[in-house]
Design an enzyme around this catalytic site. Sequence first.
Site, PDB file in Angstrom:
ATOM      1  N   SER A   1      -3.322  -7.632   3.309  1.00  0.00           N
ATOM      2  CA  SER A   1      -3.469  -7.402   4.750  1.00  0.00           C
ATOM      3  C   SER A   1      -3.911  -8.690   5.445  1.00  0.00           C
ATOM      4  O   SER A   1      -3.455  -9.004   6.555  1.00  0.00           O
ATOM      5  CB  SER A   1      -4.498  -6.296   5.005  1.00  0.00           C
ATOM      6  OG  SER A   1      -4.077  -5.101   4.416  1.00  0.00           O
TER       7      SER A   1
ATOM      8  N   LYS B   1     -18.061  -5.385   8.962  1.00  0.00           N
ATOM      9  CA  LYS B   1     -16.813  -6.135   9.153  1.00  0.00           C
ATOM     10  C   LYS B   1     -15.988  -5.442  10.229  1.00  0.00           C
ATOM     11  O   LYS B   1     -15.604  -4.285  10.063  1.00  0.00           O
ATOM     12  CB  LYS B   1     -16.037  -6.118   7.826  1.00  0.00           C
ATOM     13  CG  LYS B   1     -15.233  -7.350   7.550  1.00  0.00           C
ATOM     14  CD  LYS B   1     -14.778  -7.327   6.106  1.00  0.00           C
ATOM     15  CE  LYS B   1     -13.397  -7.921   5.956  1.00  0.00           C
ATOM     16  NZ  LYS B   1     -12.844  -7.656   4.632  1.00  0.00           N
TER      17      LYS B   1
ATOM     18  N   HIS C   1       0.844  -1.206   0.000  1.00  0.00           N
ATOM     19  CA  HIS C   1       0.000   0.000   0.000  1.00  0.00           C
ATOM     20  C   HIS C   1       0.879   1.255   0.000  1.00  0.00           C
ATOM     21  O   HIS C   1       0.643   2.197  -0.751  1.00  0.00           O
ATOM     22  CB  HIS C   1      -0.866   0.078   1.265  1.00  0.00           C
ATOM     23  CG  HIS C   1      -1.928  -0.963   1.399  1.00  0.00           C
ATOM     24  ND1 HIS C   1      -2.070  -1.739   2.528  1.00  0.00           N
ATOM     25  CD2 HIS C   1      -2.924  -1.340   0.571  1.00  0.00           C
ATOM     26  CE1 HIS C   1      -3.112  -2.539   2.382  1.00  0.00           C
ATOM     27  NE2 HIS C   1      -3.646  -2.324   1.198  1.00  0.00           N
TER      28      HIS C   1
ATOM     29  N   ARG D   1      -1.905  -6.117  -8.311  1.00  0.00           N
ATOM     30  CA  ARG D   1      -0.850  -7.058  -7.929  1.00  0.00           C
ATOM     31  C   ARG D   1      -0.649  -8.138  -8.983  1.00  0.00           C
ATOM     32  O   ARG D   1       0.449  -8.598  -9.215  1.00  0.00           O
ATOM     33  CB  ARG D   1      -1.193  -7.736  -6.588  1.00  0.00           C
ATOM     34  CG  ARG D   1      -1.110  -6.800  -5.413  1.00  0.00           C
ATOM     35  CD  ARG D   1      -1.714  -7.401  -4.187  1.00  0.00           C
ATOM     36  NE  ARG D   1      -3.144  -7.624  -4.379  1.00  0.00           N
ATOM     37  CZ  ARG D   1      -3.989  -7.933  -3.422  1.00  0.00           C
ATOM     38  NH1 ARG D   1      -3.549  -8.093  -2.194  1.00  0.00           N
ATOM     39  NH2 ARG D   1      -5.268  -8.097  -3.681  1.00  0.00           N
TER      40      ARG D   1
END
Length: 163
Positions: A127, A41, A17, A90
């Site tokens: 993460s 969440k 990030h 990615r």
Amino acid sequence: MRRAVCPGSFDPVTNGHLDIIARASELFDEVVVAVLVNHKKQGLFSIPERIEILSEVTADLPNVVIDSFHGLLVDFCTEHDVRSIVKGLRAVSDFDYELQMAQMNRRLADVDTVFMSTNPLYSFLSSSLIKEVATYGGDVSGLVPPTVIDRLEAKISDAAEQG
Ligand code: PNS
């Protein structure tokens, strides 16, 4: 002023990030790192903790500011006069969903998405993987900022004491 947003959950921020945020800060006059508040969440780090960490690790980037948002990202963009969203890609697996979101965001508002290729050093990072590896005692140094390592260790030892 050319302003961009780097949105995400940042639970926690990774070096992947940070690499994207730093590179975006060279392309835009101002970069707003916007932390998604998702009431459905809970996450490991609270929203204030994520903001504190992001503020700490971007302190050397004077044109980066940290904020949070809930609801639609395009609404945040409109409210803050942001015309560009910056995302890191990615791998090809990221592309389908990211393209879908980019096209929807463009359809909803006059906001474009700029994709940046993730630094190959961090292309396997997420993460979730960081949290999983750290929880089982794996070494995540070099993958997240040192403050994240300290805070992960504190969370893990708190959980061990309680559990
Ligand atoms: O770090 P993440 O969880 O992969 O980030 C995803 C994020 C926050 C960029 C994405 O879920 C998002 O933009 N959420 C806000 C809600 C929204 O605008 N949804 C419509 C997308 S087209």
